[in-house]
Scaffold this motif. Structure first.
Motif, mmCIF file in Angstrom:
data_model
loop_
_atom_site.group_PDB
_atom_site.id
_atom_site.type_symbol
_atom_site.label_atom_id
_atom_site.label_comp_id
_atom_site.label_asym_id
_atom_site.label_seq_id
_atom_site.Cartn_x
_atom_site.Cartn_y
_atom_site.Cartn_z
ATOM 1 N N GLY A 79 8.305 -6.865 -9.129
ATOM 2 C CA GLY A 79 7.899 -7.592 -7.932
ATOM 3 C C GLY A 79 8.456 -6.980 -6.671
ATOM 4 N N SER A 80 9.672 -6.446 -6.744
ATOM 5 C CA SER A 80 10.285 -5.830 -5.566
ATOM 6 C C SER A 80 9.549 -4.560 -5.162
ATOM 7 N N ILE A 81 9.192 -3.735 -6.141
ATOM 8 C CA ILE A 81 8.454 -2.512 -5.829
ATOM 9 C C ILE A 81 7.070 -2.837 -5.283
ATOM 10 N N SER A 82 6.394 -3.813 -5.871
ATOM 11 C CA SER A 82 5.093 -4.228 -5.342
ATOM 12 C C SER A 82 5.216 -4.708 -3.904
ATOM 13 N N GLN A 83 6.253 -5.474 -3.630
ATOM 14 C CA GLN A 83 6.451 -5.992 -2.282
ATOM 15 C C GLN A 83 6.637 -4.863 -1.267
ATOM 16 N N ILE A 84 7.433 -3.871 -1.629
ATOM 17 C CA ILE A 84 7.677 -2.761 -0.711
ATOM 18 C C ILE A 84 6.409 -1.945 -0.490
ATOM 19 N N ILE A 85 5.606 -1.754 -1.528
ATOM 20 C CA ILE A 85 4.341 -1.043 -1.371
ATOM 21 C C ILE A 85 3.455 -1.747 -0.358
ATOM 22 N N VAL A 86 3.322 -3.069 -0.497
ATOM 23 C CA VAL A 86 2.480 -3.828 0.428
ATOM 24 C C VAL A 86 3.052 -3.779 1.843
ATOM 25 N N GLU A 87 4.351 -3.937 1.979
ATOM 26 C CA GLU A 87 4.973 -3.896 3.301
ATOM 27 C C GLU A 87 4.777 -2.536 3.959
ATOM 28 N N ASP A 88 4.973 -1.470 3.211
ATOM 29 C CA ASP A 88 4.841 -0.135 3.791
ATOM 30 C C ASP A 88 3.402 0.177 4.175
ATOM 31 N N LEU A 89 2.449 -0.172 3.328
ATOM 32 C CA LEU A 89 1.055 0.081 3.672
ATOM 33 C C LEU A 89 0.611 -0.764 4.864
ATOM 34 N N SER A 90 1.180 -1.958 4.971
ATOM 35 C CA SER A 90 0.889 -2.788 6.148
ATOM 36 C C SER A 90 1.361 -2.103 7.416
ATOM 37 N N ASN A 91 2.496 -1.430 7.340
ATOM 38 C CA ASN A 91 3.014 -0.702 8.500
ATOM 39 C C ASN A 91 2.114 0.467 8.888
ATOM 40 N N TYR A 92 1.318 0.951 7.940
ATOM 41 C CA TYR A 92 0.359 2.022 8.224
ATOM 42 C C TYR A 92 -0.987 1.473 8.694
ATOM 43 N N GLY A 93 -1.088 0.155 8.820
ATOM 44 C CA GLY A 93 -2.309 -0.448 9.334
ATOM 45 C C GLY A 93 -3.221 -1.059 8.297
ATOM 46 N N CYS A 94 -2.831 -1.017 7.016
ATOM 47 C CA CYS A 94 -3.657 -1.603 5.963
ATOM 48 C C CYS A 94 -3.538 -3.124 6.005
ATOM 49 N N ARG A 95 -4.662 -3.802 6.128
ATOM 50 C CA ARG A 95 -4.660 -5.267 6.246
ATOM 51 C C ARG A 95 -5.030 -5.963 4.947
#
Length: 240
Positions: A79-95
């Motif tokens: 769950g932690s790795i999934s969370q970081i993936i989503v957070e990082d991609l959000s920072n790249y503009g992925c909604r």
């Protein structure tokens, strides 16, 4: 995509984000592996552990989740790795992104999302899902599952599925393991013990527990919906 023990299904609004997700996964695995080399107890402990202030974010998320749910930090790795993936991609503009790491899901979406229930041989498996409103998903959300009858993760209970809903998938993951450990006894006993344990854990919205043909819930879970088609593991969710 599969890297060593990580087998993650990613859905995004644009394929370019998939390559970024791969880089994030590789980075976080390397950071975690390097930390474990220096602190081998982090890999094996079934009890919460304190970590240094300058520890990698994935390590701190796992340790915080373990402390919150009174389990070892590795209980929250997926769950932690999934969370970081989503957070990082959000920072790249992925909604719009869903990261499913072996049933531990982090997501962010501008639309409602349906997450299907996978509960092994339970007759409820693949027959119902949870409709998560965009009000929850738009800024990120977590849906994590622990089971004593499905998968390779350690669980001391016999639930077919303990599904935890929380703002953060790192928190949901550790909580799912902790709650699943209490799923012992007859189906009714296992469900009641699990739900009683869930009420003692902070930071989660709700829990849905399945043992055979029986199920119970506590807290604020998303709306239950029927899944009309036969789905397989890895096709458990869709944006609507």
């Amino acid at each position: 995509m599969s890297i060593k023990e990580s087998n993650i299904l990613i859905k995004t609004e644009n394929k370019v984000y998939i390559e970024i997700a791969k880089s994030v996964l590789l980075r976080e695995r390397l950071l975690l592996e390097n930390y474990i080399r220096k602190h081998p107890e982090f890999l094996t402990s079934y009890e919460p552990l304190e970590v240094e202030e300058d520890a990698p974010r994935v390590v701190k998320l796992m340790a915080r989740s373990g402390e919150n749910a009174d389990v070892g930090p590795m209980a929250a790795v997926a769950g932690s790795i999934s969370q970081i993936i989503v957070e990082d991609l959000s920072n790249y503009g992925c909604r719009n992104i869903i990261s499913n790491n072996g049933g531990d899901i982090a997501l962010r979406s501008t639309e409602d999302v349906v997450v299907g229930l996978y509960a092994g041989n339970s007759p409820l498996s693949a027959k119902v899902g949870f409709k998560i409103d965009r009000d929850r998903t738009i800024d990120g959300y977590g849906v994590c599952t622990s089971a004593g009858t499905v998968g390779h993760s350690v669980s001391f209970g016999n639930a077919d599925a303990v599904v935890v809903f929380a703002k953060e998938s790192s928190i949901a993951d550790g909580a799912a393991t902790s709650i699943g450990n209490f799923a012992v006894g007859s189906p009714e006993e296992a469900i009641n013990r699990s739900l009683e344990r869930a009420e003692c854990i902070e930071g989660i919205d709700g829990v849905f527990v399945v043992v055979g043909k029986y199920a119970g819930k506590v807290g604020r879970i998303p709306k239950l919906v029927k899944t009309e088609r036969k789905i397989t593991y890895g096709e458990l969710f869709e944006m609507i």
